[in-house]
Structure formats: C-alpha cells, structure tokens
Design an enzyme around this catalytic site. Structure first.
Site, PDB file in Angstrom:
ATOM      1  N   LYS A 175      20.103  63.240 -84.446  1.00 25.22           N
ATOM      2  CA  LYS A 175      20.797  63.771 -85.302  1.00 25.22           C
ATOM      3  C   LYS A 175      21.687  62.624 -85.602  1.00 25.22           C
ATOM      4  CE  LYS A 175      24.328  67.416 -86.621  1.00 25.22           C
ATOM      5  NZ  LYS A 175      25.336  66.511 -86.873  1.00 25.22           N
ATOM      6  N   GLU A 251      28.732  59.625 -73.774  1.00 23.63           N
ATOM      7  CA  GLU A 251      29.253  58.425 -74.058  1.00 23.63           C
ATOM      8  C   GLU A 251      30.486  58.829 -74.821  1.00 23.63           C
ATOM      9  OE1 GLU A 251      31.389  55.628 -75.212  1.00 23.63           O
ATOM     10  OE2 GLU A 251      29.639  55.305 -76.645  1.00 23.63           O
ATOM     11  N   CYS A 285      35.090  52.886 -79.380  1.00 22.35           N
ATOM     12  CA  CYS A 285      35.737  53.502 -78.086  1.00 22.35           C
ATOM     13  C   CYS A 285      36.076  52.316 -77.162  1.00 22.35           C
ATOM     14  CB  CYS A 285      34.549  54.480 -77.846  1.00 22.35           C
ATOM     15  SG  CYS A 285      32.937  53.659 -77.466  1.00 22.35           S
ATOM     16  N   GLU A 381      43.158  58.731 -77.709  1.00 21.33           N
ATOM     17  CA  GLU A 381      42.596  57.570 -78.494  1.00 21.33           C
ATOM     18  C   GLU A 381      42.768  57.749 -80.047  1.00 21.33           C
ATOM     19  OE1 GLU A 381      37.894  56.189 -78.167  1.00 21.33           O
ATOM     20  OE2 GLU A 381      37.946  58.406 -78.877  1.00 21.33           O
TER      21      GLU A 381
END
Length: 479
Positions: A175, A251, A285, A381
């Site tokens: 996806k 992840e 990231c 983040e």
C-alpha cells in the site's frame, strides 16, 4: 491513468483522489482509490499465490523475477526519476542517491543474495537414548505480507520491503502512501508489464482511506505486516496485529542527536549539521535533528551553523542545483510551523528561519538555540528542516542527553579522535550511527532502531531474514 495491481491485473478504482506537486501546491495527477473490497481481493490473491503456486519454493523463479524487476527499473529509471521529483518534491540530486538509484540497488542485492543464501542449515547428529538423531533447520517464507509505506522516500521504502519479501518467497500486498501514490503505482505497472511474477504474488494498492489500511492489517489471511511511518501509527498497527498474533516489522520515528566533541573541526561539523537537516527538507526519520555542542563553544557553533543554513537556499526540486525542496503538504508545513512557534513561546531562541515560503509548501531552514532538552521541540519528531541546539557539559552529559529520547534510530558524532568518537558512539542506544560523516546507508547494511523507533531491521542479510520462518527437523538415523 495509473491503476492498481491486483492478482496480476492492472485495474481501476471506483473513484480517484488527487496527488499534489508539493513545489507548486497544484494537482499533479490522480490515483485510484482502492476500496475495502479490492483490498480483500488483493489479500485473497496473495493468499492463493502463496498456498497454491510454487512461488514460495521455487528459488530460481524468484531470482528470475527479481532480475527482471531490476532490469525494468533500470530501463525506466528516468521516467521514475521525473515522477519522484514532481510528486515527492525530492531534489533531483537526491534521486541519484537514496530517493531512487540506491533503492534500485536493493533489488539487485537481494537477487544476488538469494543465489548464495543457505536456506538449509545442518546441525549435525547427536546421540539420545542410544539412537543417532540428525537435526537441521530449513528457512521458509513467512507467508502473506502487508507492506505499508510512508511518503518521504517511497521508492526506498517500497523496494526495501518488496525485494527481501519476494526473495524470501512471500507474497505481498503493498500500500503506497496517500501523499505519493503515483510513484508506488509505477512500480506495480513495471511488475505487471515487464516481469514474470505469477498473478497474486505482488499486489499494489493506493488509498486515502484509513479503512483500506485497517483491512490490510487485521485480515486473518495476512501473516506479517511491515510498516514504515510514524510511531503513533505503528503503535496502532502493532495493536491491530496482536489480535491474530501477526509477525510485525516496524520502522518508525526518530529524534537523533549529532554530538560535536570539543576536539572536532567546528567548521566541518557545522556544515555537516546544516546539510543533514536540510536533506529533503528534514523529511527523514534518521536525520540528526538535535545538535549537541560543548557549552563553552555553544555560541560559536550556533553562528557557524546559522551561516551554513543561509547558504542552502530553497528551490525547485527539478533544478539539479537544488538541495532543499518543499515539504510534502500544507498539512505538514502547518505542523512544522506550529512546533517552531510553540518552541519560541516556551523560551527557545529563533536564530534563523521559521518562515513559510510560497508558492508550494516550502519552509525556511530553521535553527533554534537555548532549547530545553525535555521540551516538545527536543523530544518529538518534527519532520521538517528544523535543527535544535542543546549544550552539554562533558562526554557523559552528551551521552545522557543523546539517550534522553523515546526514540533510538540514528545519531552522529564529529570528533578529531576516531577512537574517542567510536567509544562514545557505542554508548548511544540507536540502531545506526555516523562517525565524522560516515555513511551507513546501503543495500547491504541493516537499518532500524531501538526503543520506539521500531522493531526489526531492513536491508542487508537481516532484511531478508525478517521475512523467513525457521523450521527445525530431526530424524532418527537408521543404521
């Protein structure tokens, strides 16, 4: 019109949704909106392909198909390059590395690894109660895999999941991210038109609906989920997978620290820090978004980093000279700006940046000093070109601050003494680490994190083994 790939056929969705060019804010194209029924059909196709064909056991077929996919990527790389630049907002120069050319190498790596990787391991014979027993281990495909990826590096993320999963003998429903659907659908088209993958082995869907993701992560016929994205979404996927005890690879996020030691070349360290946070405008990231500096050199380093950021102008990602392009969407730009404004209100000093730039979704490279290491901007983040500077007192304090995070994905050290830097790096709880600019990002190097940065590793041999199950055998040796 781009189409979904289900059971070997390119098919339309019932409707479409727009994909924007983040450099202009205008509609770039439209992607098919997969329905939950189509998601269920893709899972059914993957289940049938795994259970009733030779895909999971025919190593030579898998090698041939991976070779074909690699060649198709090489043959169509320039089309995919232009698509990635336009839809992802990725600077052209990055497509010659981690945005495209490096991910293509993943397919080559796993095709070659499969040629030599031992899927059977002999453990030898032992005597038990007067009989000889031969023992061995066979490594089998995990089964049907749901692969869900983020928007920031769609080629890397898709191929880092597809290549090892397919090499292992799994079947996959991939996806794409709703912000970058066309890039992922292009991979499905290559598979359908230029390879011999049996129907159902690879299925590619796009959707802006959470319902499709829910179907793919809770379906009882899915054996494993591999996901790259936010930690918040990863937690929900892990919870959903627990209902049927699926194998999960995650992840997730990062808030990595770069430590500048007092013996470092400050000019080089500042240049590296500025360049890192501006890579893909901070949408990575593993990028080091916290800069830890010796307290006595704080002001000097802040000045040097600010000067480095000033030399990195925003620009059209199609321009070969552009290093920092746009953020992916206005939604993401609002999130980044909101975090910066809250940090300033909480007492951080805005050294440079903190401004939106139109048209498109650009945001000026931003430097914040006087940052509380426990504050939101130092803990959460951002996923934008925002670097926070935090002073430390000594090496032990630097390690303490670097480890003061729920994340543990990456990190870096700048030092004039490699041995000192390596010793310090070993004390940082992260899955990857760069010393004096060392580049760990490659097809053969495992990538992943500690703590809430995720579970498992992508790339390298461990990336293949994530998709394998181990079956132990024993037989009595007849005399």
């Amino acid at each position: 019109m781009t189409r979904l790939l289900i059971n070997g056929q390119l098919v339309d969705g019932e409707r479409t949704f727009p994909s924007l060019n983040p450099a202009t804010g205008e509609v770039y194209g439209h992607a098919p909106e997969a329905t939950t029924a189509q998601a269920e059909a893709a899972v059914a196709a993957a289940r049938t392909a795994f259970d009733t064909t030779a895909w999971s056991t025919d190593v030579q077929l898998r090698i041939r198909c991976l070779d074909q996919l690699h060649q198709a990527l090489l043959d169509h790389v320039e089309e995919l390059r232009e698509l990635t630049i336009a839809e992802v907002g990725a600077p052209r120069m990055l497509t010659y590395g981690p945005q495209l050319d490096d991910p293509v190498k993943l397919v080559r790596f796993y095709a070659d690894l499969l040629r030599k990787y031992p899927l059977t391991e002999e453990l030898g014979e032992v005597e038990i109660r007067g009989q000889r027993h031969r023992r061995w281990v066979e490594k089998e495909a995990a089964g049907v895999v749901t692969a869900i990826i983020a928007y920031n590096y769609p080629n890397q993320l898709a191929l880092a999941k597809l290549a090892p999963a397919l090499a292992a003998g799994c079947t996959v429903v991939l996806k794409g991210a709703p912000d970058t659907p066309l890039t992922t659908l292009f991979l499905g088209q290559l598979i359908a038109e230029h390879t011999d993958f049996p129907p159902g082995v690879v299925n590619v869907l796009t959707s802006s609906s959470a319902d499709v993701g829910e179907t793919l992560t809770t379906h009882p016929d899915v054996d494993m989920i591999t996901f790259t994205g936010s930690t918040a979404t990863g937690r929900r996927i892990m919870e959903a997978a627990s209902r049927t005890v699926k194998k999960v690879f995650l992840e997730l996020g990062g808030k990595s620290a770069m430590i500048v030691l007092d013996d470092a070349d400050f000019a080089t360290a500042a240049m590296f820090a500025a360049g890192t946070i501006c890579s893909h405008s901070g949408q990575g990231c593993a990028l080091t978004s916290r800069l830890l500096v010796p307290r006595e050199h704080h002001d000097e380093l802040v000045e040097k980093v600010a000067a480095g950021l000033a030399r990195i102008p925003l620009g059209d990602p199609a321009d070969p000279k552009t290093f920092a392009g746009p953020l992916i969407s206005e939604r993401q730009r609002e999130k980044v700006d909101g975090m910066v404004q809250r940090a300033v209100a909480a007492g951080a000093n805005l050294v440079t940046g903190g401004e939106k730039v139109d048209p498109g979704f650009f945001y000026k490279p931003t430097l914040l000093s006087n940052v509380d290491p426990d504050s939101e901007i130092a803990q959460d983040e951002v996923f934008g070109p925002v670097l926070v500077v935090i002073p430390y007192d000594d090496d032990d304090d630097a390690v303490k601050i670097a480890n003061n995070s729920v994340f543990g994905l990456s990190g870096g050290i700048q030092s004039g003494d490699d041995e000192r830097a390596i010793a310090l790096a070993r004390r940082i709880r992260t899955g990857t680490f760069s010393i004096n600019g060392g580049n760990y990002f490659a097809a053969d190097v495992p990538f992943g994190g500690y703590k809430q940065s995720g579970i498992g590793r992508e790339s390298g041999v461990p990336g293949l083994e994530e998709f394998l199950e181990y079956k132990s055998f024993a037989v009595v040796v007849r005399s």
